[in-house]
Design a protein around this motif. Structure first.
Motif, PDB file in Angstrom:
ATOM      1  N   ILE A  24      36.434  49.099  38.067  1.00 23.54           N
ATOM      2  CA  ILE A  24      34.981  49.231  38.190  1.00 23.54           C
ATOM      3  C   ILE A  24      34.608  50.617  37.677  1.00 23.54           C
ATOM      4  CG2 ILE A  24      32.961  49.064  39.677  1.00 23.54           C
ATOM      5  CD1 ILE A  24      34.710  47.648  41.757  1.00 23.54           C
ATOM      6  N   GLN A  25      33.758  50.659  36.671  1.00 26.96           N
ATOM      7  CA  GLN A  25      33.310  51.931  36.122  1.00 26.96           C
ATOM      8  C   GLN A  25      31.960  52.312  36.727  1.00 26.96           C
ATOM      9  OE1 GLN A  25      33.333  51.085  31.867  1.00 26.96           O
ATOM     10  NE2 GLN A  25      35.389  51.942  31.690  1.00 26.96           N
ATOM     11  N   ARG A  26      31.742  53.607  36.852  1.00 24.05           N
ATOM     12  CA  ARG A  26      30.449  54.132  37.344  1.00 24.05           C
ATOM     13  C   ARG A  26      30.029  53.406  38.612  1.00 24.05           C
ATOM     14  NH1 ARG A  26      30.091  52.710  32.302  1.00 24.05           N
ATOM     15  NH2 ARG A  26      28.518  51.077  32.683  1.00 24.05           N
ATOM     16  N   THR A  27      30.863  53.506  39.627  1.00 21.91           N
ATOM     17  CA  THR A  27      30.624  52.750  40.860  1.00 21.91           C
ATOM     18  C   THR A  27      29.253  53.042  41.466  1.00 21.91           C
ATOM     19  OG1 THR A  27      31.798  54.479  42.098  1.00 21.91           O
ATOM     20  CG2 THR A  27      33.036  52.487  41.520  1.00 21.91           C
ATOM     21  N   GLU A  28      28.711  52.009  42.097  1.00 19.44           N
ATOM     22  CA  GLU A  28      27.419  52.092  42.784  1.00 19.44           C
ATOM     23  C   GLU A  28      27.642  51.710  44.247  1.00 19.44           C
ATOM     24  OE1 GLU A  28      25.017  49.291  40.695  1.00 19.44           O
ATOM     25  OE2 GLU A  28      25.037  50.442  38.806  1.00 19.44           O
ATOM     26  N   GLN A  29      26.701  52.089  45.107  1.00 22.22           N
ATOM     27  CA  GLN A  29      26.866  51.789  46.531  1.00 22.22           C
ATOM     28  C   GLN A  29      26.944  50.286  46.769  1.00 22.22           C
ATOM     29  OE1 GLN A  29      23.753  54.141  48.513  1.00 22.22           O
ATOM     30  NE2 GLN A  29      25.386  55.467  49.264  1.00 22.22           N
ATOM     31  N   GLY A  30      26.281  49.514  45.953  1.00 24.70           N
ATOM     32  CA  GLY A  30      26.314  48.066  46.067  1.00 24.70           C
ATOM     33  C   GLY A  30      27.665  47.453  45.756  1.00 24.70           C
ATOM     34  N   ASP A  31      28.575  48.256  45.189  1.00 21.65           N
ATOM     35  CA  ASP A  31      29.924  47.761  44.902  1.00 21.65           C
ATOM     36  C   ASP A  31      30.801  47.785  46.146  1.00 21.65           C
ATOM     37  OD1 ASP A  31      29.915  49.522  41.711  1.00 21.65           O
ATOM     38  OD2 ASP A  31      29.224  47.492  42.204  1.00 21.65           O
ATOM     39  N   SER A  32      30.349  48.414  47.208  1.00 21.46           N
ATOM     40  CA  SER A  32      31.133  48.471  48.443  1.00 21.46           C
ATOM     41  C   SER A  32      31.355  47.056  48.968  1.00 21.46           C
ATOM     42  CB  SER A  32      30.400  49.296  49.506  1.00 21.46           C
ATOM     43  OG  SER A  32      30.288  50.652  49.109  1.00 21.46           O
ATOM     44  N   ALA A  33      32.619  46.684  49.118  1.00 20.68           N
ATOM     45  CA  ALA A  33      32.979  45.320  49.496  1.00 20.68           C
ATOM     46  C   ALA A  33      34.486  45.251  49.656  1.00 20.68           C
ATOM     47  CB  ALA A  33      32.527  44.318  48.430  1.00 20.68           C
ATOM     48  N   MET A  34      34.966  44.079  50.075  1.00 23.07           N
ATOM     49  CA  MET A  34      36.391  43.791  50.059  1.00 23.07           C
ATOM     50  C   MET A  34      36.676  43.027  48.766  1.00 23.07           C
ATOM     51  SD  MET A  34      39.352  43.647  51.840  1.00 23.07           S
ATOM     52  CE  MET A  34      39.395  43.172  53.569  1.00 23.07           C
ATOM     53  N   TYR A  35      37.641  43.507  48.003  1.00 28.31           N
ATOM     54  CA  TYR A  35      38.036  42.842  46.766  1.00 28.31           C
ATOM     55  C   TYR A  35      39.347  42.113  47.022  1.00 28.31           C
ATOM     56  CZ  TYR A  35      34.188  45.161  44.556  1.00 28.31           C
ATOM     57  OH  TYR A  35      32.914  45.564  44.236  1.00 28.31           O
ATOM     58  N   LEU A  36      39.288  40.810  46.861  1.00 25.56           N
ATOM     59  CA  LEU A  36      40.412  39.935  47.185  1.00 25.56           C
ATOM     60  C   LEU A  36      41.038  39.356  45.919  1.00 25.56           C
ATOM     61  CD1 LEU A  36      38.622  38.055  50.069  1.00 25.56           C
ATOM     62  CD2 LEU A  36      40.630  39.504  50.371  1.00 25.56           C
ATOM     63  N   CYS A  37      42.344  39.265  45.945  1.00 22.76           N
ATOM     64  CA  CYS A  37      43.082  38.645  44.860  1.00 22.76           C
ATOM     65  C   CYS A  37      43.782  37.406  45.414  1.00 22.76           C
ATOM     66  CB  CYS A  37      44.097  39.631  44.306  1.00 22.76           C
ATOM     67  SG  CYS A  37      45.184  38.966  43.044  1.00 22.76           S
ATOM     68  N   ALA A  38      43.855  36.352  44.639  1.00 24.44           N
ATOM     69  CA  ALA A  38      44.552  35.139  45.044  1.00 24.44           C
ATOM     70  C   ALA A  38      45.342  34.610  43.862  1.00 24.44           C
ATOM     71  CB  ALA A  38      43.561  34.086  45.527  1.00 24.44           C
ATOM     72  N   SER A  39      46.371  33.827  44.144  1.00 25.49           N
ATOM     73  CA  SER A  39      47.121  33.202  43.056  1.00 25.49           C
ATOM     74  C   SER A  39      47.414  31.753  43.400  1.00 25.49           C
ATOM     75  CB  SER A  39      48.419  33.970  42.774  1.00 25.49           C
ATOM     76  OG  SER A  39      49.352  33.833  43.817  1.00 25.49           O
ATOM     77  N   SER A  40      47.648  30.967  42.350  1.00 24.67           N
ATOM     78  CA  SER A  40      47.960  29.554  42.533  1.00 24.67           C
ATOM     79  C   SER A  40      48.862  29.090  41.400  1.00 24.67           C
ATOM     80  CB  SER A  40      46.678  28.713  42.565  1.00 24.67           C
ATOM     81  OG  SER A  40      46.089  28.620  41.284  1.00 24.67           O
ATOM     82  N   LEU A  41      49.450  27.907  41.606  1.00 27.73           N
ATOM     83  CA  LEU A  41      50.304  27.322  40.584  1.00 27.73           C
ATOM     84  C   LEU A  41      49.548  26.175  39.935  1.00 27.73           C
ATOM     85  CD1 LEU A  41      53.097  27.287  39.267  1.00 27.73           C
ATOM     86  CD2 LEU A  41      53.835  25.695  41.038  1.00 27.73           C
ATOM     87  N   GLY A  42      49.216  26.298  38.676  1.00 24.42           N
ATOM     88  CA  GLY A  42      48.512  25.246  37.963  1.00 24.42           C
ATOM     89  C   GLY A  42      47.089  25.061  38.447  1.00 24.42           C
ATOM     90  N   THR A  43      46.580  23.831  38.317  1.00 19.54           N
ATOM     91  CA  THR A  43      45.189  23.557  38.650  1.00 19.54           C
ATOM     92  C   THR A  43      45.009  23.091  40.094  1.00 19.54           C
ATOM     93  OG1 THR A  43      45.409  21.299  37.839  1.00 19.54           O
ATOM     94  CG2 THR A  43      44.622  22.942  36.282  1.00 19.54           C
ATOM     95  N   ARG A  44      46.109  22.991  40.845  1.00 17.85           N
ATOM     96  CA  ARG A  44      45.975  22.602  42.253  1.00 17.85           C
ATOM     97  C   ARG A  44      45.134  23.631  42.971  1.00 17.85           C
ATOM     98  NH1 ARG A  44      49.538  19.097  44.620  1.00 17.85           N
ATOM     99  NH2 ARG A  44      49.526  20.331  46.528  1.00 17.85           N
TER     100      ARG A  44
END
Lengths: 113, 109
Positions: free
Chosen positions: A79-99
């Motif tokens: 995230i470049q030039r962060t703003e106060q509205g960017d405050s949040a939890m950023y979550l990553c997820a992974s999956s196998l294929g289209t399931r």
């Protein structure tokens, strides 16, 4: 531990600074997703990769956001030039294929002051 | 109107009660349906996964999907204080998940 990992777990930054988050998916998973979650809301989709190709980006992902997944392994979200509205939890997820089964990491909590 | 609607609660029940959580949706293309449990300041944990319509049971948890009504449910039997968390429904067509707002559940001893 073979689950999804994220780093850092918490980031505090000043408005206008750039930040970068990292996600390591479950090793055999070819799809990697980024979501953002604010207090009292469900996660909202940002973008996803299949291997190294970025297949979809949400309109939430403004020009200040960029994601990469070089070599189809880990991914970074900047995230470049962060703003106060960017405050949040950023979550990553992974999956196998289209399931639909997506497994989430612990998240990176961003606070922009 | 949101694609997925979920009552945010909060919902408070006594220990041992049967809990019913529900979501409705509008997109008929959804075919994968999930329930996640999320503790405060943690990532969502996958509880139940269902493809298309039908029921699925796993221990104290039962997930139901009714595609004709665009309605999904999660039932928790013999609820425990450790079940206190936010429960998120999520669904997808072929990729990204669309989540409900989450229902905050509190199970009182």
């Amino acid at each position: 531990d073979t689950g999804v990992s994220q780093d850092p777990r918490h980031k505090i930054t000043k408005r206008g600074q750039n930040v970068t988050f990292r996600c390591d998916p479950i090793s055999e998973h070819n799809r990697l997703y980024w979501y953002r979650q604010t207090l009292g809301q469900g996660p909202e989709f940002l973008t996803y990769f299949q291997n190294e190709a970025q297949l979809e980006k949400s309109r939430l992902l403004s020009d200040r956001f960029s994601a990469e997944r070089p070599k189809g392994s880990f991914s970074t979200l900047e995230i470049q030039r962060t703003e106060q509205g960017d405050s949040a939890m950023y979550l990553c997820a992974s999956s196998l294929g289209t399931r639909g089964e997506q497994y989430f990491g612990p998240g990176t909590r961003l606070t922009v002051t | 109107q949101k694609e997925v609607e979920q009552d945010p609660g909060p919902l408070s029940v006594p220990e041992g009660a049967i809990v019913s959580l529900n979501c409705t949706y509008s997109n008929s293309a959804f075919q994968y349906f999930m329930w996640y449990r999320q503790y405060s300041r943690k990532g969502p944990e996958l509880l139940m996964y269902t493809y298309s319509s039908g029921n699925k049971e796993d221990g104290r948890f039962t997930a139901q999907v009714d595609k004709s009504s665009k309605y999904i449910s999660l039932f928790i039997r013999d609820s425990q204080p450790s079940d206190s968390a936010t429960y998120l429904c999520a669904m997808s067509a072929v990729g990204k998940l669309i989540f409900g707002q989450g229902t905050e559940l509190s199970v009182k001893p």
